[in-house]
Design an enzyme around this catalytic site. Structure first.
Site, PDB file in Angstrom:
ATOM      1  N   LYS A   7      -4.685  -1.150  -3.247  1.00  0.00           N
ATOM      2  CA  LYS A   7      -3.874  -2.351  -3.501  1.00  0.00           C
ATOM      3  C   LYS A   7      -4.617  -3.615  -3.044  1.00  0.00           C
ATOM      4  CE  LYS A   7      -0.378  -0.871  -0.972  1.00  0.00           C
ATOM      5  NZ  LYS A   7      -0.735   0.483  -0.490  1.00  0.00           N
ATOM      6  N   ARG A  62       8.361  -2.128   0.424  1.00  0.00           N
ATOM      7  CA  ARG A  62       8.059  -0.749   0.799  1.00  0.00           C
ATOM      8  C   ARG A  62       9.327   0.051   1.080  1.00  0.00           C
ATOM      9  NH1 ARG A  62       2.498  -1.816   2.696  1.00  0.00           N
ATOM     10  NH2 ARG A  62       1.445   0.105   3.211  1.00  0.00           N
ATOM     11  N   ARG A  85     -13.097   3.981   5.361  1.00  0.00           N
ATOM     12  CA  ARG A  85     -12.909   2.592   5.782  1.00  0.00           C
ATOM     13  C   ARG A  85     -12.830   2.517   7.310  1.00  0.00           C
ATOM     14  NH1 ARG A  85      -7.913  -0.818   3.515  1.00  0.00           N
ATOM     15  NH2 ARG A  85      -6.725   0.600   4.829  1.00  0.00           N
ATOM     16  N   ARG A 137      -9.947  -0.925  12.011  1.00  0.00           N
ATOM     17  CA  ARG A 137      -8.481  -0.783  11.931  1.00  0.00           C
ATOM     18  C   ARG A 137      -8.070   0.499  12.633  1.00  0.00           C
ATOM     19  NH1 ARG A 137      -5.865  -2.078   6.113  1.00  0.00           N
ATOM     20  NH2 ARG A 137      -4.314  -0.640   6.980  1.00  0.00           N
ATOM     21  N   ARG A 153       1.143   7.990   7.642  1.00  0.00           N
ATOM     22  CA  ARG A 153       1.400   6.853   6.742  1.00  0.00           C
ATOM     23  C   ARG A 153       1.749   7.352   5.336  1.00  0.00           C
ATOM     24  NH1 ARG A 153      -4.082   3.847   7.698  1.00  0.00           N
ATOM     25  NH2 ARG A 153      -3.485   2.541   5.938  1.00  0.00           N
TER      26      ARG A 153
END
Ligand code: B4P
Length: 193
Positions: A14, A89, A128, A134, A146
């Site tokens: 996204k 969400r 990532r 992160r 998640r």
């Protein structure tokens, strides 16, 4: 106004595709993930509350993200349109967004729903996590939490927009350019309707 939702599970691309789409279509990009990370970086009270939830792979309370989107809409009165990334969400967020847009005399045109297999999502996010810093990306357990949160609370948001015939599914696997072309084709078809 052209208001679009880019929808999909964590790691579906996204954020990656949003950057390209807002540049092409001149839309204002509203990412609740980016807004929350900015609050965390500034160490605000909201950021501290959000961080503990995000680090566990859980969603931040609806009232917090709805408030952030509401003020972002207020501060961009001249926008040609908005690209919502990572929002809504939950069903409550979807209903709140419809109400906020109605107050502005506009609505969601299309939800672009990206479809990516779970193993591909996990592998992208772990990759990532090697460089992003992160904390929600460098632990496979948190990544799977998640994705589970997405299936439990977020996937149903597509059903909400399906009732209004606003959902278009797009294959989210392949190169970034290929996916961008698929999304652009769907948006162009939407604009001409
Ligand atoms: P978000 O910031 O929304 O992020 P995301 O779901 O992890 O990722 P996205 O789908 O944008 O993936 P990206 O393009 O970056 O959410 C983070 C957290 O914030 C949530 O877990 C939640 O706690 C909280 N939150 C946010 N919004 C909320 C809301 N509305 N309500 C409650 N809580 C909220 O891509 C991922 C990786 O894949 C990148 O490394 C990218 O380079 C790579 N990639 C992209 N496209 C690729 C491709 N085609 N091929 C290979 N790799 C690709």
């Amino acid at each position: 106004m052209l208001n679009l939702i880019l929808f999909g599970p964590p790691g579906s691309g996204k954020g990656t595709q949003s950057e390209k789409l807002v540049a092409k279509y001149g839309l204002k990009h509203l990412s609740t993930g980016d807004l929350l990370r900015s609050e965390i970086a500034q160490k605000t009270a909201l950021g501290l509350e959000a961080k503990s939830l995000m680090d566990r792979g859980q969603l931040v309370p609806d009232a917090v993200v709805i408030g952030m989107i509401s003020s972002a809409l207020e501060t961009n009165p001249g926008a040609k349109g908005f690209l919502f990334d990572g929002f809504p969400r939950t069903s409550a967020q979807a209903e709140a967004l419809d109400n906020l847009l109605e107050l502005k005399g506009t609505s969601i045109k299309t939800m672009l729903a990206m479809e990516v297999s779970e193993e591909e999502l996990v592998s992208r996010l772990l990759k990532r996590g090697e460089t992003s810093g992160r904390s929600d990306d460098n632990n496979e357990g948190v990544i799977r939490a998640r994705i589970a949160e997405y299936h439990k609370k977020t996937a149903i948001v597509a059903d909400y927009y399906k009732k209004f015939d606003k959902v278009v599914s797009v294959k989210g696997e392949g190169s970034v350019e290929e996916i961008f072309e698929r999304l652009s084709n769907e948006i162009d078809a939407t604009i001409t309707v």
